[in-house]
Scaffold this active site. Sequence first.
Site, mmCIF file in Angstrom:
data_model
loop_
_atom_site.group_PDB
_atom_site.id
_atom_site.type_symbol
_atom_site.label_atom_id
_atom_site.label_comp_id
_atom_site.label_asym_id
_atom_site.label_seq_id
_atom_site.Cartn_x
_atom_site.Cartn_y
_atom_site.Cartn_z
ATOM 1 N N LYS A 223 30.086 4.499 -39.456
ATOM 2 C CA LYS A 223 31.274 4.489 -39.115
ATOM 3 C C LYS A 223 31.813 6.028 -38.324
ATOM 4 O O LYS A 223 30.997 7.001 -38.853
ATOM 5 C CB LYS A 223 32.314 4.152 -40.239
ATOM 6 C CG LYS A 223 32.407 2.521 -40.064
ATOM 7 C CD LYS A 223 33.530 2.165 -40.863
ATOM 8 C CE LYS A 223 33.717 0.540 -40.932
ATOM 9 N NZ LYS A 223 34.317 -0.199 -41.943
ATOM 10 N N ARG A 257 28.718 -3.114 -47.107
ATOM 11 C CA ARG A 257 28.620 -4.039 -45.901
ATOM 12 C C ARG A 257 27.945 -3.106 -44.765
ATOM 13 O O ARG A 257 28.345 -1.929 -44.523
ATOM 14 C CB ARG A 257 30.026 -4.287 -45.294
ATOM 15 C CG ARG A 257 29.837 -5.194 -43.995
ATOM 16 C CD ARG A 257 31.275 -5.359 -43.717
ATOM 17 N NE ARG A 257 31.387 -6.124 -42.400
ATOM 18 C CZ ARG A 257 31.248 -5.655 -41.240
ATOM 19 N NH1 ARG A 257 31.186 -4.174 -41.020
ATOM 20 N NH2 ARG A 257 31.466 -6.414 -40.047
HETATM 21 C C1 8Y4 Z 1 30.747 2.278 -36.055
HETATM 22 C C2 8Y4 Z 1 30.206 1.255 -36.825
HETATM 23 C C3 8Y4 Z 1 31.822 2.597 -36.110
HETATM 24 C C4 8Y4 Z 1 31.228 0.281 -37.296
HETATM 25 C C5 8Y4 Z 1 32.735 1.552 -36.229
HETATM 26 C C6 8Y4 Z 1 32.406 0.353 -37.031
HETATM 27 C C7 8Y4 Z 1 34.569 -3.427 -42.389
HETATM 28 C C8 8Y4 Z 1 34.703 -4.968 -42.191
HETATM 29 C C9 8Y4 Z 1 34.244 -4.006 -40.572
HETATM 30 C C10 8Y4 Z 1 34.967 -3.278 -43.864
HETATM 31 C C11 8Y4 Z 1 35.103 -5.133 -44.540
HETATM 32 C C12 8Y4 Z 1 33.095 -1.551 -38.018
HETATM 33 C C13 8Y4 Z 1 34.783 -6.561 -40.479
HETATM 34 C C14 8Y4 Z 1 34.306 -2.387 -38.098
HETATM 35 N N1 8Y4 Z 1 34.583 -2.965 -41.158
HETATM 36 N N2 8Y4 Z 1 35.069 -5.697 -43.296
HETATM 37 N N3 8Y4 Z 1 34.681 -4.956 -41.128
HETATM 38 N N4 8Y4 Z 1 35.067 -3.822 -44.752
HETATM 39 N N5 8Y4 Z 1 35.263 -5.902 -45.507
HETATM 40 N N6 8Y4 Z 1 33.390 -0.510 -37.318
HETATM 41 O O1 8Y4 Z 1 34.939 -1.898 -43.941
HETATM 42 O O2 8Y4 Z 1 32.298 -2.016 -38.695
HETATM 43 S S1 8Y4 Z 1 34.091 -4.043 -38.789
#
Ligand code: 8Y4
Length: 291
Positions: A223, A257
């Site tokens: 993230k 996750r």
């Molecule tokens: C780089 C990588 C930048 C990933 C942004 C992202 C969560 C989630 C997501 C979380 C739960 C994501 C579906 C966003 N994040 N579900 N989902 N908890 N429970 N962004 O933190 O990965 S998606």
Amino acid sequence: MELILGEYRLPLGQRTYVMGILNVTPDSFSDGGQYLDPGRAVARGLEMVAQGADLIDVGGESTRPGAEPVPVEEELRRVIPVIRRLAREVRVPISIDTYKARVAEAAVDAGARLLNDISAGRFDPEMPRLAARTGLPLVVMHMKGTPRTMQEAPWYEDVVGEVDQFFRERIQALTEAGVAREQLILDPGLGFGKRTQDNLVLLGQLGRFRHWGLPLLVGPSRKSFLGEVLGTPPQDRLEGTLAAVVTAVVQGADLVRVHDVEAIDRARRVVDALVRADPVAAAAAQGGENR
Ligand code: 8Y4
């Protein structure tokens, strides 16, 4: 205490479980378009299980800030074939990442056994009813705003207090809707309407949410708050993700996750062994020897 996911059980307090991320979207920021083909998505799911994933989280709609909403029919087309095939082929529970009850219900019919709703049952009033009816675990994730608006100048007086208050309200609303309290999984929602400093505080202070006596899930993988600390793009955030996961495991996170299952599970196994290392048992095993 254990989480009950249909035919699956996850005993809590013994170790941290690794939830592998399976994006079935064309625009997924870090693995964009690679797994839109259901065959390739299933292959990646099988690979994550071989690498140590304890669950697979399947999602068909990007929740990146500003991402276009996906029509329900398209979301169904993306995720249902993948869930149906994976559920047959693996012996780990499948999680459905959606805030739409219609998608979640079809996913459960296809074999999903955990409801990962980033809105904590707030965007679709049918979601709490589905959780109540199926008895499946429901993620209670904090988000300030909506995926479209959440990064528009978020601000907190006391981020841990605000997230904790959110958990209080959602636990109350969801249990009143008939969801079993012990099937709720708390998640501070890293990256969802938070500044870097807020994400760092929530992860660094994760253990302060343990007083609810409910399982904790955290999703730091790749993230942008890690990118802000490291100055690296999403594909170069593995070490940051490992550090974040170690911090979470030490504080008793029940689930993490992540994208990079193999590396994360190796680190997770060492940290789980370290936090449970027992000096009394070590001394007893050595007996009375002077050495
Ligand atoms: C780089 C990588 C930048 C990933 C942004 C992202 C969560 C989630 C997501 C979380 C739960 C994501 C579906 C966003 N994040 N579900 N989902 N908890 N429970 N962004 O933190 O990965 S998606």
